[in-house]
Design a protein around this motif. Structure first.
Motif: not given
Length: 160
Positions: A86-106
């Motif tokens: 969510x562009x207006x919320x902060x959940x670290x686990x969702x951020x980490x999942x987003x990084x992986x979904x975008x092809x990155x590595x945490x």
């Protein structure tokens, strides 16, 4: 290394991360970037695609009995989380999942957290959490020193 203060300053002690970042002295190493992400989870996810050697998250953590108690620990992101950013919320686990979904590595991640007293709608930290800010600044410095000494493989555990 990326140092990320996260939290919502409109929810009392949830503003711990941004307050610590505000008080951190400039780091002499140009490879260390300090950012107050607030609640901008998407921004953090995209920045993590830049291939950081380590991430230091500064955040409020649930109260486990002593408001204002600092906790320093290595985060172990769960690789099964969904990328519900969510562009207006902060959940670290969702951020980490987003990084992986975008092809990155945490990157290896250390959390400097403070147990909250209240996350009610209000500005400002509670007294015990405010009192922990100076110690958190010192803790972040120690974590950065330890991560730098450990090198890119980050094989050393965080300080206790």
């Amino acid at each position: 290394m990326l140092v990320a203060g996260i939290g919502n300053v409109f929810l009392g002690d949830d503003g711990f991360g941004p307050e610590v970042v505000r008080r951190l002295p400039p780091h002499p190493d140009p490879a260390v970037r300090v950012v107050d992400y607030g609640i901008r989870g998407m921004h953090l996810a995209y920045d993590l695609l830049d291939g950081w050697d380590a991430l230091v998250l500064i955040d409020a953590v649930p109260n486990r009995g002593v408001a204002g108690r600092l906790q320093v620990f290595r985060a172990e992101p769960d690789g099964t989380g969904a990328a519900n950013l969510d562009a207006h919320a902060m959940n670290p686990e969702a951020v980490f999942a987003g990084v992986r979904a975008l092809g990155g590595t945490v990157p290896p991640t250390v959390v400097v957290g403070c147990e909250v007293e209240t996350v009610d709608e209000r500005m400002g930290l509670s007294a015990p959490v405010a009192a922990a800010v100076a110690a958190a600044v010192v803790a972040v410095g120690r974590v950065l020193t330890d991560l730098t000494a450990a090198g890119p493989d980050q094989s050393r555990p965080p300080p206790e």
